[in-house]
Scaffold this active site. Sequence first.
Site, PDB file in Angstrom:
ATOM      1  N   ALA A 159      -5.594  -0.343  -3.875  1.00 48.92           N
ATOM      2  CA  ALA A 159      -4.999  -1.344  -2.983  1.00 48.92           C
ATOM      3  C   ALA A 159      -6.092  -2.245  -2.408  1.00 48.92           C
ATOM      4  O   ALA A 159      -5.930  -3.466  -2.310  1.00 48.92           O
ATOM      5  CB  ALA A 159      -4.241  -0.651  -1.847  1.00 48.92           C
ATOM      6  N   TYR A 160      -7.209  -1.643  -2.057  1.00 51.95           N
ATOM      7  CA  TYR A 160      -8.331  -2.367  -1.458  1.00 51.95           C
ATOM      8  C   TYR A 160      -8.983  -3.286  -2.495  1.00 51.95           C
ATOM      9  O   TYR A 160      -9.134  -4.495  -2.281  1.00 51.95           O
ATOM     10  CB  TYR A 160      -9.330  -1.337  -0.932  1.00 51.95           C
ATOM     11  CG  TYR A 160     -10.513  -1.893  -0.187  1.00 51.95           C
ATOM     12  CD1 TYR A 160     -10.376  -2.445   1.082  1.00 51.95           C
ATOM     13  CD2 TYR A 160     -11.791  -1.835  -0.753  1.00 51.95           C
ATOM     14  CE1 TYR A 160     -11.481  -2.925   1.771  1.00 51.95           C
ATOM     15  CE2 TYR A 160     -12.899  -2.310  -0.069  1.00 51.95           C
ATOM     16  CZ  TYR A 160     -12.744  -2.861   1.190  1.00 51.95           C
ATOM     17  OH  TYR A 160     -13.837  -3.341   1.863  1.00 51.95           O
TER      18      TYR A 160
END
Length: 690
Positions: free
Chosen positions: A580-581
């Site tokens: 996600a990052y």
Amino acid sequence: MKNQWNEADTASLDPIDVLIYQARLIGSEPSLVLWGGGNSSLKVQEADFDGRPARVLRVKGSGSDMKSMKRADFPGVRLDDLLPLFERSDMSDKEMVAYTSHTMLQPDAPRPSIETLLHAFIPQAAVLHTHADAILMLTNTPSREVTVRACYGDDVIVIPYRRPGFALSKEVGAAVRANPGARGLVLLNHGLVTWGDDARTAYDRHVELVTRAEEFVGSKSKARGATAAQRGASSAARSGRAATAAPVLRGLLSAGKRVILRFDDSDDVMAFLDRPDARALSQVGAATPDHMLNTKRAALWLDVPATDDPAALRAAIAPQLDAYQRQSAQHRAAHFDPAVLTREEAATVSDFPRVILAPGIGMWTAGKDARATLVTAEIYHHTMAIMSAAASSQGGYASLGDRDAFDAEYWPLELYKLTLAPPEKSLSRRVALITGAANGIGRAIASHLAAAGAHVLVTDVDGNGARQVASEICSAQGIGRAVALSVDVTKEADVQCAFEHACLAYGGVDIVISNAGIARVSGLADLSLEDWNASLAVNATGHFLVSRAALRSMRAQGLGGSIVFNATKNVPAPGKDFGAYSAAKAAEAQLCRIVAIEGGGDGIRANMVNPDAIFESNLWSPAIRQARADAQGIDVSTIEDHYAQRNLLKARVTASDVAEAVLWLASDLSAKTTGAMIPVDGGLREAFPR
Ligand code: ZN
């Protein structure tokens, strides 16, 4: 005005402490002195460095402020060396300053006030001088002396205007010696002098004479302008217009050197602008020469069209500013005298206005930093009160003649003082907005940029944390140097509001550090949609909203700009559990390159830094530390060392290291670099940009 002297406070003090008490009472009253104005003195017997008795004048040092005087702010000068000067016929400012420095009791004390000789030549022990508003309301009128006499009769001595210096000091000394019974002395277009056997007597007489002037002018009942309720809704509309116009105005005013621009639409500003004679009054001149150094002779009266279009605003503002500059240059050409002033000295006085009055909107003050804009604004508030009172109750407002106004503004001694100021720092006169600045890397960036001279907007979703950082910066770097704002970068309205605030507080932005970020750690198979969306909202969309607002604001200003993105080593070298990052940060990196491509034509640069393993960052919560330690199969207490061992330099990388790279990208040292990615990770082969 109220006499604030409390005998009980001074009963046990020695005469110098009583002098300090008196100076602070005077300094605490802005209608008497502003920002370093005014001075006070006492003649005492002291022992010199060899223990010999000496008659000493303790007088306010140049550059100190009455409201915060200390013993060290009153340098001592030997009266027996100074008094023979009374017999001289003339002396230049430079000779006077050089002579006075030889008479100092302690050679390393601050330089005594330029008005030292005026204090020395008055025989009485205590002398007090201010630029009281109420006195200027009497003296800055068409019939000056008649008005003063109507108020005081023969109780005071009246001295025509003359620039402070030897001749004025001698004239004052002679007048006081010839009129020992006078209650005080009024310097036309300048201020008030009182004296007495002790500091209290000089103070009491000052209060008495100022009170009489206030009663004469009726200033106690002076109109305070529209009430807050009357301003009401229109205040928001005014701020909106001011925020739209400010970057355009700042861009034009920064054609020579960049300026900081401060907006002010307080009640008395709006009441003054509503006066039918406001425009004419604003062109008459300063209330006292001391003020002119901050406000210049006249304000720029600026009609700002009601439009959001920067090009239309520029087209309307530029010719008005040009006309002001032309007038200022003509004023210099008409009065410049090479015998008094060199061309280089004259050129140090800018033709740009310091006070800009925009009817229907408010007032801007321009200067090299927030302190200068604040000082100018406070002085002009008093100027407006003096102009209004003189015009309303004394038949008009009048200032110095053209020649005297020139001599005050181009006073060689004051211009010389400017040359003694320390050189400006690399980011002086710049404004930086930083997101996510309450802690970690953002906080380090904010303090590095501020230490390099920038004014900073410290923004964070944690408003209290941001306020803490801003207040630390102001303590370290000076008044007004940082402003805190609560900003959630995922909210369009918050980001918009932050940039508007930058325009109102400082006039615009030059540097934007898009730093705010969050970490959501999980293998993809277990990643929730909520976490994925949260990461995209902050780590991708947040950067979009910030860079879009930055581009708009910088384009309106027309001064180029530098935008720095805090990316991550995960952009070139993603790691497991950081889906996600890393995906969102990759979007940020691509966005940075697009900003570089689209902004280049306007001189707007965009670059990014890739930090790794900055343990001061909030990203490294205890839970994430534990998770990463578990993933690496190490003890959590050794995690910082573990990460340091991974890089080529075996270095622990800190927030300060990242801030140094950002500082370089923000400054003109990197003027030819855009679209670049700089790792700050101790060296990671897999994360080399390519
Ligand atoms: Zn003065």
